[in-house]
Structure formats: structure tokens, C-alpha cells
Scaffold this active site. Structure first.
Site, mmCIF file in Angstrom:
data_model
loop_
_atom_site.group_PDB
_atom_site.id
_atom_site.type_symbol
_atom_site.label_atom_id
_atom_site.label_comp_id
_atom_site.label_asym_id
_atom_site.label_seq_id
_atom_site.Cartn_x
_atom_site.Cartn_y
_atom_site.Cartn_z
ATOM 1 N N SER A 134 8.320 6.119 -9.817
ATOM 2 C CA SER A 134 9.166 5.201 -10.556
ATOM 3 C C SER A 134 9.968 5.933 -11.629
ATOM 4 C CB SER A 134 8.293 4.083 -11.122
ATOM 5 O OG SER A 134 9.062 2.990 -11.540
ATOM 6 N N ASP A 153 9.694 -3.145 -1.532
ATOM 7 C CA ASP A 153 9.774 -2.811 -2.952
ATOM 8 C C ASP A 153 10.944 -3.535 -3.599
ATOM 9 O OD1 ASP A 153 9.836 -1.592 -5.459
ATOM 10 O OD2 ASP A 153 9.162 0.329 -4.646
ATOM 11 N N HIS A 202 6.118 -1.462 -4.596
ATOM 12 C CA HIS A 202 6.150 -0.472 -5.666
ATOM 13 C C HIS A 202 4.779 0.102 -6.026
ATOM 14 C CE1 HIS A 202 8.961 1.312 -8.480
ATOM 15 N NE2 HIS A 202 8.095 1.164 -9.470
#
Length: 411
Positions: A183, A353, A386
Site C-alpha cells: 500500500s 481491491d 487489499h
């Protein structure tokens, strides 16, 4: 749902937005700087004691000082559970996302957590913790209660934190390093590489749920939150520190949940996408350790990335202020096509995601279209969202084994 449970889910979900406010506790660390020496942490002293040594691994705690005075906590797992192994092991740095810390790499069992898997496979594992998180709340002159301590954005992680950690590990091991980011940990690496920084010390880089472009983020709550941060650049809470477990922040999150079209009864899915493979006990452990604080200014910068659809430095809100900081009326753009074309990259992203959206990853890949095809590996996992990349129980078979093979190829 009870109010306390509701707020826990809210804070968990906000953590996932790009994946406790507690004062720094002095636990015997005695050294600073790029020449910091290892200190042994007593039980309860930090990540080593809380999450690594309990599984039978050796673990070392280091302090690394950035050139702007922040003191970062870094953990090293030098050996696997069986110990020994070859000398001059390849060092790997693991860099977490926003609102979490290095603990996120250690939440599953040793057979399912990337940090332990890499150690057992013969790598020298280093876990970074960015400024403002639980064990990285020190500075040579500033206190976390001082607003100036929180006067930073992810630009500063690019300019100060990432170089400090990579330079330290490179010096300590006398080797170039492999890098893994998740991320926000991918964004700061991409931005750094695009400016030609650190590429002489990085052997290869793995980018999980890569975050660069965010204009297709498919989450109603995330979009509303981004608009709120941009719109409240000077007045949000009146707080420099954004602590998701704070009272003011909780009120802010509850207000977001009251917005039309925002469903706050399944927030984890609404924010991150439908994670396929999370273990309930891992999520519970996650909630015990996260979320962590960040700078409100950093959240504003991330929101600007959503709003503007480009990867650029922090926008100070007026042409005059931007000229004062950058010498130009608009913030400079990080040109990702400038990333050295021969730098080995491994990107892994998921079809579910909602943060690292497929369309945004495709835009990132378009920026890398001139990359040497032999040095760019791309993995797409249709049912991953995610959080699956760092906490998924199937990640070892689907992702981590591929990472090990990638690193070994570039040893």
C-alpha cells in the site's frame, strides 16, 4: 451492533484505507543514527518481544535517526527458526502502509507471515516502522504532543524515512537490499525510485497492492473521506495528529458513516474490497495492535492524490505557498516513467481491491511500459482484496512463494 464494536470496525476499516495513540515508552534503547547499534529489548519492550521472540526466532531492535531528527524503530530477524545458515544473507526490508506499523507483517502464524517465511528461507529480514507509529514516536527535539512533530506528509517519508532505513540496513549488512512494500509502502518506493533515489542500494522491489494513482478507488466511504480531508485542510479536528482511536476522529468517522450511500455495517469490505482469505483470529489480533497514528497533513496529502488523479508532492493550497516551497505554482509531479528501466520490480494486485483498483494499477503499469520486460513481473489475483496480501491465509502459496523465487533470481 454495540457502539464500541461499531467504532472498532470503523477504525479497522480506516486502517485499510491505505493500509494506539500511546506515548513513547523508553524500553532500554540506547543508540541513535545510521550507526546505531543493536540493543536487546526486554520482554514487553517492542515488536521483537511481543511478536517475534515468542515464536522462537532471534530478533534485534535498532534505532535509526532520520536527517530531520525522527528516531525510527527497526527490527531485524537475522535467522530462521532453525538458526544458522549461510553468511552474508540477502537483506530484505519490509515497509508497511499508513495507519499501521511493522506488526502487520507478523499477525499470522510463522508459516503464514511473510517476515517469518523470508527468515526461514534464509533471508536477513528487517522491519521498518514509520514516524508517528507506536515505537517510532521519538525525535531529537520535538515531542509528539507538539504540533510541529506532525508537520509532515508522505513526501517526508520519501525524503527522510525511507533513505534513513535503507542506508542503515545497507551499511549494517554491507549489501544492497531487496524491498517489500504494501500500500503506502509501495507509493513511497515508487516516488523515490522515480527521482533516482536509492536505486543504487536496492537490488529489487516487490510492490503489494500498489498505490500510486487513486482516481478509480471504488469505495463510497473512501471517496467521502478523501473529500473531507481535502476540504478541511486547516480545520480538521484542529489536530496535527490523526489518531483513529481518538475521540475527535471517532466523531469524524461517525459523521462520514451518516453520508448518503455510505454503508457502515460492512466497512471492511466497503473500504478494502471483499477480502477472500482473512482468518478471524488474525483480524482480532490486528485490532489489538492497530490502528496507529499518522499526521493529519499526511491524510490530506493522500486525499489530494485521490482528488487530483496524479502522483505529486503536497499541495499547500495556494500558488504563493507552493512557490515558496517548490519554486513553482503547482506541486512537482513524481514522474513514474523515470524509474530506472532495469530495476527489477514485482507487482502483485487483486481483482477485488477497492483501494488499489485494477484501473489505477493499469495506469501505473502504463507508466512502466518502457520498463525492461525481463525486469518487470506482474501478478494478478482475481479474488484478492487489499488486506489479503498481508494477512491472507492463502498468501503464502499464491504470493509469498513467488516473492521468494523473485528475490532468489536477483541474488
Amino acid at each position: 451492533m454495540a457502539p464500541g464494536s461499531f467504532l472498532s470496525v470503523v477504525t479497522l476499516s480506516l486502517c485499510a484505507l491505505l493500509l494506539v495513540n500511546e506515548p513513547y515508552r523508553a524500553f532500554g534503547r540506547v543508540s541513535w543514527g545510521l550507526t546505531a547499534r543493536m540493543v536487546v529489548a526486554p520482554m514487553g519492550a517492542g515488536i521483537c518481544a511481543e511478536a517475534v521472540a515468542i515464536h522462537g526466532y532471534k530478533c534485534q531492535e535498532f534505532d535509526v535517526k532520520t536527517d530531520d531528527g525522527y528516531i525510527l524503530s527497526v527490527q531485524r530477524i537475522p535467522d530462521g527458526r532453525l538458526g544458522g545458515g549461510a553468511k552474508d544473507k540477502q537483506p530484505v526490508i519490509l515497509q508497511h502502509g499508513v495507519l499501521v506499523d511493522g506488526m502487520t507483517w507478523l499477525l499470522n502464524s510463522p508459516d503464514e507471515s511473510l517476515a517469518f517465511i523470508l527468515a526461514d528461507k534464509g533471508f536477513d529480514v528487517w522491519i521498518a516502522n514509520t514516524r508517528g507509529t507506536r515505537f517510532s514516536r521519538r525525535h531529537v527535539s520535538l515531542d509528539p504532543r507538539d504540533p510541529e512533530y506532525w508537520n509532515w506528509t508522505w513526501d517526508d517519508l520519501v525524503t527522510h524515512d525511507l533513505p534513513a532505513v535503507i542506508d542503515f540496513v545497507s551499511r549494517e549488512t554491507t549489501q544492497n537490499i531487496h524491498y517489500v512494500g504494501h500500500s503506502l509502502g509501495t507509493l513511497i518506493a515508487l516516488a523515490s525510485f522515480s527521482e533516482g533515489k536509492l536505486v543504487d542500494k536496492v537490488k529489487s522491489a516487490v510492490l503489494l497492492s500498489p498505490i500510486a494513482y487513486l482516481s478509480h478507488m471504488s469505495t463510497a466511504l473512501g471517496v467521502v473521506a478523501a473529500k473531507s480531508f481535502v476540504g478541511e485542510i486547516t480545520t480538521l479536528f484542529g489536530l496535527a495528529e490523526f489518531n483513529p482511536k481518538g475521540e475527535a476522529e471517532a466523531k469524524f468517522l461517525k459523521a462520514l458513516c451518516a453520508q448518503p450511500g455510505v454503508d457502515c455495517y460492512d466497512l471492511l469490505t466497503a473500504i478494502t474490497g471483499k477480502n477472500c482469505c482473512l482468518n478471524a483470529s488474525t483480524v482480532e489480533l490486528f485490532l489489538k495492535n492497530e490502528p496507529q497514528s499518522t499526521a493529519t497533513k499526511n491524510m490530506v496529502h493522500l486525499a489530494q492524490t485521490v482528488r487530483d488523479g496524479i502522483v505529486a508532492k503536497y499541495d499547500y493550497g495556494s500558488a504563493n505557498y507552493n512557490v515558496e516551497h517548490y519554486g513553482e505554482s503547482k506541486p512537482p509531479v513524481y514522474n513514474l516513467s523515470n524509474i530506472p528501466h532495469d530495476l527489477p520490480l514485482f507487482l502483485s494486485y487483486g481483482g477485488q481491491d477497492a483501494l488499489s483498483d485494477v484501473k489505477d494499477v493499469e495506469t501505473l503499469l502504463d507508466s512502466l511500459k518502457l520498463h525492461d520486460p525481463d525486469k518487470l513481473s506482474v501478478q494478478y489475483i482475481k479474488n484478492y482484496a487489499h488486506a489479503d496480501f498481508i494477512m491472507g491465509v492463502t498468501a503464502k502459496d499464491l504470493v509469498y512463494n513467488e516473492i521468494v523465487a523473485f528475490f532468489r533470481h536477483y541474488q
